[in-house]
Design a protein around this motif. Structure first.
Motif, PDB file in Angstrom:
ATOM      1  N   ILE A   1       0.679  -1.217   0.131  1.00  0.00           N
ATOM      2  CA  ILE A   1      -0.019  -0.108   0.252  1.00  0.00           C
ATOM      3  C   ILE A   1       0.860   1.278   0.014  1.00  0.00           C
ATOM      4  CG2 ILE A   1      -1.685   1.454   1.313  1.00  0.00           C
ATOM      5  CD1 ILE A   1      -2.902  -1.144   2.742  1.00  0.00           C
ATOM      6  N   ILE A   2       0.399   2.081  -0.728  1.00  0.00           N
ATOM      7  CA  ILE A   2       1.198   3.404  -0.638  1.00  0.00           C
ATOM      8  C   ILE A   2      -0.007   4.625  -0.298  1.00  0.00           C
ATOM      9  CG2 ILE A   2       1.990   5.424  -2.212  1.00  0.00           C
ATOM     10  CD1 ILE A   2       4.090   3.303  -2.212  1.00  0.00           C
ATOM     11  N   ALA A   3       0.139   5.310   0.730  1.00  0.00           N
ATOM     12  CA  ALA A   3      -0.851   6.223   1.370  1.00  0.00           C
ATOM     13  C   ALA A   3      -0.312   7.638   1.605  1.00  0.00           C
ATOM     14  CB  ALA A   3      -1.211   5.660   2.542  1.00  0.00           C
ATOM     15  N   GLU A   4      -1.285   8.473   1.132  1.00  0.00           N
ATOM     16  CA  GLU A   4      -0.976   9.877   1.528  1.00  0.00           C
ATOM     17  C   GLU A   4      -1.882  10.306   2.469  1.00  0.00           C
ATOM     18  OE1 GLU A   4       0.187  13.640   1.413  1.00  0.00           O
ATOM     19  OE2 GLU A   4       1.311  12.021   0.266  1.00  0.00           O
ATOM     20  N   LEU A   5      -1.224  10.776   3.646  1.00  0.00           N
ATOM     21  CA  LEU A   5      -2.009  11.155   4.698  1.00  0.00           C
ATOM     22  C   LEU A   5      -2.218  12.734   4.905  1.00  0.00           C
ATOM     23  CD1 LEU A   5      -0.249   8.980   7.495  1.00  0.00           C
ATOM     24  CD2 LEU A   5      -2.013   8.492   5.903  1.00  0.00           C
ATOM     25  N   LYS A   6      -3.334  13.145   5.219  1.00  0.00           N
ATOM     26  CA  LYS A   6      -3.830  14.573   5.128  1.00  0.00           C
ATOM     27  C   LYS A   6      -4.691  14.632   6.484  1.00  0.00           C
ATOM     28  CE  LYS A   6      -1.953  16.021   1.429  1.00  0.00           C
ATOM     29  NZ  LYS A   6      -0.636  16.853   1.641  1.00  0.00           N
ATOM     30  N   THR A   7      -4.724  15.994   6.965  1.00  0.00           N
ATOM     31  CA  THR A   7      -5.541  16.340   8.038  1.00  0.00           C
ATOM     32  C   THR A   7      -7.023  16.403   7.175  1.00  0.00           C
ATOM     33  OG1 THR A   7      -5.344  18.658   7.432  1.00  0.00           O
ATOM     34  CG2 THR A   7      -3.867  17.881   9.099  1.00  0.00           C
ATOM     35  N   GLU A   8      -8.152  16.494   8.202  1.00  0.00           N
ATOM     36  CA  GLU A   8      -9.539  16.893   7.595  1.00  0.00           C
ATOM     37  C   GLU A   8      -9.564  17.635   6.433  1.00  0.00           C
ATOM     38  OE1 GLU A   8     -11.334  14.498   7.808  1.00  0.00           O
ATOM     39  OE2 GLU A   8     -10.847  13.437   9.654  1.00  0.00           O
ATOM     40  N   THR A   9      -8.683  18.808   6.398  1.00  0.00           N
ATOM     41  CA  THR A   9      -8.783  19.957   5.703  1.00  0.00           C
ATOM     42  C   THR A   9      -7.749  20.042   4.808  1.00  0.00           C
ATOM     43  OG1 THR A   9      -7.918  21.404   7.259  1.00  0.00           O
ATOM     44  CG2 THR A   9     -10.156  21.248   7.026  1.00  0.00           C
ATOM     45  N   GLY A  10      -6.457  19.134   4.765  1.00  0.00           N
ATOM     46  CA  GLY A  10      -5.357  19.344   4.066  1.00  0.00           C
ATOM     47  C   GLY A  10      -5.667  19.017   2.331  1.00  0.00           C
ATOM     48  N   ARG A  11      -4.994  19.499   1.642  1.00  0.00           N
ATOM     49  CA  ARG A  11      -5.244  19.432   0.205  1.00  0.00           C
ATOM     50  C   ARG A  11      -3.933  18.557  -0.328  1.00  0.00           C
ATOM     51  NH1 ARG A  11      -7.101  25.310  -2.002  1.00  0.00           N
ATOM     52  NH2 ARG A  11      -9.011  25.135  -0.589  1.00  0.00           N
ATOM     53  N   VAL A  12      -4.269  17.708  -1.263  1.00  0.00           N
ATOM     54  CA  VAL A  12      -3.321  16.788  -1.960  1.00  0.00           C
ATOM     55  C   VAL A  12      -2.844  17.715  -3.006  1.00  0.00           C
ATOM     56  CG1 VAL A  12      -3.028  14.741  -3.340  1.00  0.00           C
ATOM     57  CG2 VAL A  12      -4.722  14.957  -1.438  1.00  0.00           C
ATOM     58  N   SER A  13      -1.370  17.830  -3.117  1.00  0.00           N
ATOM     59  CA  SER A  13      -0.817  18.583  -4.084  1.00  0.00           C
ATOM     60  C   SER A  13      -0.923  18.318  -5.500  1.00  0.00           C
ATOM     61  CB  SER A  13       0.712  18.906  -3.938  1.00  0.00           C
ATOM     62  OG  SER A  13       1.340  17.806  -3.940  1.00  0.00           O
ATOM     63  N   ALA A  14      -0.463  18.723  -6.387  1.00  0.00           N
ATOM     64  CA  ALA A  14      -0.566  18.522  -7.894  1.00  0.00           C
ATOM     65  C   ALA A  14       0.509  17.396  -8.138  1.00  0.00           C
ATOM     66  CB  ALA A  14      -0.254  19.515  -8.719  1.00  0.00           C
ATOM     67  N   GLY A  15       1.620  17.487  -7.431  1.00  0.00           N
ATOM     68  CA  GLY A  15       2.640  16.328  -7.543  1.00  0.00           C
ATOM     69  C   GLY A  15       2.233  15.051  -6.894  1.00  0.00           C
TER      70      GLY A  15
ATOM     71  N   GLU B   1      -2.099  -0.597  -4.783  1.00  0.00           N
ATOM     72  CA  GLU B   1      -3.107  -0.142  -4.036  1.00  0.00           C
ATOM     73  C   GLU B   1      -2.814   1.249  -3.389  1.00  0.00           C
ATOM     74  OE1 GLU B   1      -5.699  -1.863  -0.251  1.00  0.00           O
ATOM     75  OE2 GLU B   1      -4.231  -3.152  -1.112  1.00  0.00           O
ATOM     76  N   THR B   2      -3.733   2.307  -3.546  1.00  0.00           N
ATOM     77  CA  THR B   2      -3.044   3.794  -3.074  1.00  0.00           C
ATOM     78  C   THR B   2      -4.313   4.234  -2.395  1.00  0.00           C
ATOM     79  OG1 THR B   2      -3.872   4.762  -5.200  1.00  0.00           O
ATOM     80  CG2 THR B   2      -1.572   3.917  -4.966  1.00  0.00           C
ATOM     81  N   TYR B   3      -4.304   5.189  -1.473  1.00  0.00           N
ATOM     82  CA  TYR B   3      -5.208   5.830  -0.800  1.00  0.00           C
ATOM     83  C   TYR B   3      -4.816   7.211  -0.219  1.00  0.00           C
ATOM     84  CZ  TYR B   3      -6.656   1.257   0.440  1.00  0.00           C
ATOM     85  OH  TYR B   3      -7.057  -0.269   0.259  1.00  0.00           O
ATOM     86  N   VAL B   4      -5.507   8.262  -0.098  1.00  0.00           N
ATOM     87  CA  VAL B   4      -5.515   9.185   0.712  1.00  0.00           C
ATOM     88  C   VAL B   4      -6.275   9.268   2.008  1.00  0.00           C
ATOM     89  CG1 VAL B   4      -5.975  11.847   0.559  1.00  0.00           C
ATOM     90  CG2 VAL B   4      -5.204  10.757  -1.599  1.00  0.00           C
ATOM     91  N   TRP B   5      -5.644   9.004   2.957  1.00  0.00           N
ATOM     92  CA  TRP B   5      -6.453   8.901   4.026  1.00  0.00           C
ATOM     93  C   TRP B   5      -6.364  10.165   5.149  1.00  0.00           C
ATOM     94  CZ3 TRP B   5      -3.304   3.717   5.284  1.00  0.00           C
ATOM     95  CH2 TRP B   5      -3.937   2.694   4.807  1.00  0.00           C
ATOM     96  N   ARG B   6      -7.554  10.244   5.857  1.00  0.00           N
ATOM     97  CA  ARG B   6      -7.799  11.184   6.906  1.00  0.00           C
ATOM     98  C   ARG B   6      -8.053  10.790   8.204  1.00  0.00           C
ATOM     99  NH1 ARG B   6      -7.720  15.977   3.654  1.00  0.00           N
ATOM    100  NH2 ARG B   6      -8.073  15.637   1.564  1.00  0.00           N
TER     101      ARG B   6
END
Length: 107
Positions: free
Chosen positions: A58-72, A86-91
């Motif tokens: 798994i590859i995961a990007e972690l963000k706060t509830e209001t964090g934005r995923v950058s273009a990169g 398997e990829t995720y953006v998790w909050r």
């Protein structure tokens, strides 16, 4: 919950569930200046999780509830997903779902 607190919670949970974890932390390159030393394309996601006993990766990007995923970060997530990873953006609100996924045996 800060992103750092959230990240620690996900890492702790992953380790409890038998995952190997990789995260690249920022380093102080001079007083007051922090950067994540990389060579290549910026925006690589926060966590790499591997559980070889089940063949899970798994590859995961972690963000706060209001964090934005950058273009990169979007580019990396799309590329990895297209490659079958398997990829995720998790909050923080996703913690119950994260726990379920990290406990789940896929084989």
């Amino acid at each position: 919950m800060t992103e750092a607190q959230f990240q620690s919670a996900v890492i702790d949970l992953a380790r409890l569930c038998g995952w190997r974890v990789m995260h690249t932390r920022a380093a102080q390159i001079r007083p007051g200046v922090w950067a994540t030393p990389i060579q290549g394309d910026a925006g690589f996601p926060d966590l790499v999780l591997c559980r070889p006993v089940y063949g899970d990766f798994i590859i995961a990007e972690l963000k706060t509830e209001t964090g934005r995923v950058s273009a990169g970060q979007h580019l990396w997530l799309r590329a990895l997903d297209a490659a079958g990873v398997e990829t995720y953006v998790w909050r923080p609100k996703d913690l119950p779902t994260i726990k379920t996924r990290l406990q789940k045996a896929t084989k």
